[in-house]
Write a protein that holds these residues in place. Structure first.
Motif, PDB file in Angstrom:
ATOM      1  N   LEU A  48       0.840  -1.188   0.000  1.00  0.00           N
ATOM      2  CA  LEU A  48       0.000   0.000   0.000  1.00  0.00           C
ATOM      3  C   LEU A  48       0.881   1.246   0.000  1.00  0.00           C
ATOM      4  N   VAL A  49       0.530   2.187  -0.899  1.00  0.00           N
ATOM      5  CA  VAL A  49       1.268   3.446  -1.018  1.00  0.00           C
ATOM      6  C   VAL A  49       0.329   4.611  -0.744  1.00  0.00           C
ATOM      7  N   VAL A  50       0.760   5.539   0.091  1.00  0.00           N
ATOM      8  CA  VAL A  50       0.048   6.795   0.305  1.00  0.00           C
ATOM      9  C   VAL A  50       0.816   7.889  -0.426  1.00  0.00           C
ATOM     10  N   VAL A  51       0.107   8.643  -1.269  1.00  0.00           N
ATOM     11  CA  VAL A  51       0.726   9.719  -2.045  1.00  0.00           C
ATOM     12  C   VAL A  51       0.275  11.053  -1.456  1.00  0.00           C
ATOM     13  N   ALA A  52       1.231  11.826  -0.959  1.00  0.00           N
ATOM     14  CA  ALA A  52       0.942  13.104  -0.308  1.00  0.00           C
ATOM     15  C   ALA A  52       1.551  14.248  -1.109  1.00  0.00           C
ATOM     16  N   ALA A  53       1.152  15.467  -0.762  1.00  0.00           N
ATOM     17  CA  ALA A  53       1.774  16.649  -1.350  1.00  0.00           C
ATOM     18  C   ALA A  53       3.203  16.778  -0.815  1.00  0.00           C
ATOM     19  N   PRO A  54       4.069  17.541  -1.485  1.00  0.00           N
ATOM     20  CA  PRO A  54       5.482  17.594  -1.114  1.00  0.00           C
ATOM     21  C   PRO A  54       5.755  17.888   0.359  1.00  0.00           C
ATOM     22  N   ASP A  55       5.064  18.832   0.962  1.00  0.00           N
ATOM     23  CA  ASP A  55       5.356  19.208   2.352  1.00  0.00           C
ATOM     24  C   ASP A  55       4.218  18.853   3.309  1.00  0.00           C
ATOM     25  N   GLN A  56       3.358  17.959   2.893  1.00  0.00           N
ATOM     26  CA  GLN A  56       2.167  17.643   3.681  1.00  0.00           C
ATOM     27  C   GLN A  56       2.495  16.796   4.907  1.00  0.00           C
ATOM     28  N   GLU A  57       1.929  17.178   6.038  1.00  0.00           N
ATOM     29  CA  GLU A  57       2.061  16.393   7.259  1.00  0.00           C
ATOM     30  C   GLU A  57       0.980  15.324   7.279  1.00  0.00           C
ATOM     31  N   LEU A  58       1.353  14.109   7.673  1.00  0.00           N
ATOM     32  CA  LEU A  58       0.419  12.992   7.668  1.00  0.00           C
ATOM     33  C   LEU A  58       0.212  12.447   9.078  1.00  0.00           C
ATOM     34  N   PRO A  59      -0.973  11.890   9.336  1.00  0.00           N
ATOM     35  CA  PRO A  59      -1.186  11.193  10.613  1.00  0.00           C
ATOM     36  C   PRO A  59      -0.373   9.905  10.659  1.00  0.00           C
ATOM     37  N   ALA A  60      -0.281   9.329  11.826  1.00  0.00           N
ATOM     38  CA  ALA A  60       0.469   8.079  11.987  1.00  0.00           C
ATOM     39  C   ALA A  60      -0.149   6.979  11.130  1.00  0.00           C
ATOM     40  N   LEU A  61       0.706   6.222  10.445  1.00  0.00           N
ATOM     41  CA  LEU A  61       0.273   5.115   9.590  1.00  0.00           C
ATOM     42  C   LEU A  61       1.089   3.882   9.946  1.00  0.00           C
ATOM     43  N   PRO A  62       0.587   2.685   9.630  1.00  0.00           N
ATOM     44  CA  PRO A  62       1.374   1.469   9.878  1.00  0.00           C
ATOM     45  C   PRO A  62       2.743   1.543   9.212  1.00  0.00           C
ATOM     46  N   ASP A  63       3.734   0.953   9.849  1.00  0.00           N
ATOM     47  CA  ASP A  63       5.112   1.038   9.365  1.00  0.00           C
ATOM     48  C   ASP A  63       5.294   0.476   7.962  1.00  0.00           C
ATOM     49  N   HIS A  64       4.474  -0.529   7.592  1.00  0.00           N
ATOM     50  CA  HIS A  64       4.664  -1.154   6.287  1.00  0.00           C
ATOM     51  C   HIS A  64       4.057  -0.355   5.136  1.00  0.00           C
ATOM     52  N   VAL A  65       3.299   0.689   5.453  1.00  0.00           N
ATOM     53  CA  VAL A  65       2.695   1.510   4.402  1.00  0.00           C
ATOM     54  C   VAL A  65       3.763   2.447   3.828  1.00  0.00           C
ATOM     55  N   LEU A  66       3.909   2.410   2.512  1.00  0.00           N
ATOM     56  CA  LEU A  66       4.873   3.272   1.839  1.00  0.00           C
ATOM     57  C   LEU A  66       4.290   4.671   1.669  1.00  0.00           C
ATOM     58  N   VAL A  67       5.106   5.682   1.850  1.00  0.00           N
ATOM     59  CA  VAL A  67       4.683   7.066   1.641  1.00  0.00           C
ATOM     60  C   VAL A  67       5.565   7.689   0.570  1.00  0.00           C
ATOM     61  N   THR A  68       4.937   8.285  -0.431  1.00  0.00           N
ATOM     62  CA  THR A  68       5.664   8.999  -1.465  1.00  0.00           C
ATOM     63  C   THR A  68       4.993  10.350  -1.674  1.00  0.00           C
ATOM     64  N   ARG A  69       5.601  11.176  -2.478  1.00  0.00           N
ATOM     65  CA  ARG A  69       5.115  12.547  -2.663  1.00  0.00           C
ATOM     66  C   ARG A  69       4.906  12.851  -4.144  1.00  0.00           C
ATOM     67  N   ASP A  70       3.918  13.707  -4.437  1.00  0.00           N
ATOM     68  CA  ASP A  70       3.751  14.192  -5.803  1.00  0.00           C
ATOM     69  C   ASP A  70       5.026  14.900  -6.244  1.00  0.00           C
ATOM     70  N   GLU A  71       5.464  14.620  -7.442  1.00  0.00           N
ATOM     71  CA  GLU A  71       6.644  15.324  -7.961  1.00  0.00           C
ATOM     72  C   GLU A  71       6.345  16.800  -8.143  1.00  0.00           C
ATOM     73  N   LEU A  72       5.148  17.090  -8.672  1.00  0.00           N
ATOM     74  CA  LEU A  72       4.700  18.472  -8.838  1.00  0.00           C
ATOM     75  C   LEU A  72       3.317  18.593  -8.199  1.00  0.00           C
ATOM     76  N   PRO A  73       3.093  19.583  -7.334  1.00  0.00           N
ATOM     77  CA  PRO A  73       1.794  19.708  -6.663  1.00  0.00           C
ATOM     78  C   PRO A  73       0.730  20.296  -7.587  1.00  0.00           C
ATOM     79  N   GLY A  74      -0.532  20.013  -7.243  1.00  0.00           N
ATOM     80  CA  GLY A  74      -1.648  20.659  -7.921  1.00  0.00           C
ATOM     81  C   GLY A  74      -1.929  20.178  -9.324  1.00  0.00           C
ATOM     82  N   ARG A  75      -1.483  18.973  -9.678  1.00  0.00           N
ATOM     83  CA  ARG A  75      -1.710  18.485 -11.040  1.00  0.00           C
ATOM     84  C   ARG A  75      -2.744  17.366 -11.105  1.00  0.00           C
ATOM     85  N   GLY A  76      -3.439  17.128 -10.004  1.00  0.00           N
ATOM     86  CA  GLY A  76      -4.560  16.216 -10.048  1.00  0.00           C
ATOM     87  C   GLY A  76      -4.207  14.752  -9.882  1.00  0.00           C
TER      88      GLY A  76
END
Length: 207
Positions: A48-76
């Motif tokens: 499972l991957v969570v995709v966030a905005a570049p500087d977005q703060e996230l709530p605590a998630l399970p350790d095995h969940v991958l977190v990545t960021r949009d390369e460019l924000p605001g592109r849908g």
């Protein structure tokens, strides 16, 4: 018979401008919305991957969940889909894509979309007269086509549906596992959130 290794991608990097506050952090029962969606998906698909905005703060998630960021924000959603597909392991063959603001998402709905993919590249719900790209299943092999559209600034998901082999899942088919189409109910404004909370509380009440 098709054999899929199905992962999941959750997009939570939107601006939430109509909501007025970050949707990922909205309390819903004993957790916040992003935690709820991750928990529901985690029971059906993985990794499972969570995709966030570049500087977005996230709530605590399970350790095995991958977190990545949009390369460019605001592109849908196509930008988020690309980031999520790139983050998934190569062994993952398909991915269920979800927004973080669909509190009534359930396992049968996810299973149906995955099973209805068949030999297609995308299985996307079509209800209320339009597509629902943030409740759809995508083959990871379409990443080249996704990135091609992004490079051309063609950001509407419909461009992707038109480019690859896409199966449209009708409202009638969806209602077999989700009679009220609750899994497609997203929360755009505070009034939507309050209505969803009332429904959640009524469902939790005995009797």
């Amino acid at each position: 018979m098709n054999t899929f290794l199905a992962g999941g991608i959750v997009l939570c990097g939107g601006k939430s401008s109509r909501m007025g506050r970050p949707k990922a952090w909205l309390p819903f029962g004993p957790e916040v919305l992003l935690q709820r969606i991750v928990r529901i998906l985690d029971a059906v698909v993985g990794p499972l991957v969570v995709v966030a905005a570049p500087d977005q703060e996230l709530p605590a998630l399970p350790d095995h969940v991958l977190v990545t960021r949009d390369e460019l924000p605001g592109r849908g959603p196509l930008e988020g889909l690309s980031a999520g597909l790139h983050a998934l392991p190569e062994s993952t063959t398909v991915a269920y894509l979800s927004a973080c603001d669909v509190p009534f998402l359930n396992n049968p709905f996810i299973h149906k979309l995955i099973s209805d993919l068949g030999d297609s590249d995308i299985a996307v719900p079509f209800a209320d007269g339009h597509y629902h790209p943030l409740a759809a299943v995508y083959r990871t092999s379409i990443i080249t086509q996704v990135d091609c559209l992004l490079n051309q600034d063609r950001l509407r998901p419909f461009f992707l549906f038109d480019k690859v082999n896409t199966v449209r899942i009708s409202e009638t088919q969806l209602r077999k596992v989700d009679p009220e189409l609750d899994c497609l109910q997203n929360l755009n404004q505070l009034s939507d959130y309050h209505c969803a909370l009332e429904k959640f509380r009524s469902l939790a009440e005995p009797g």
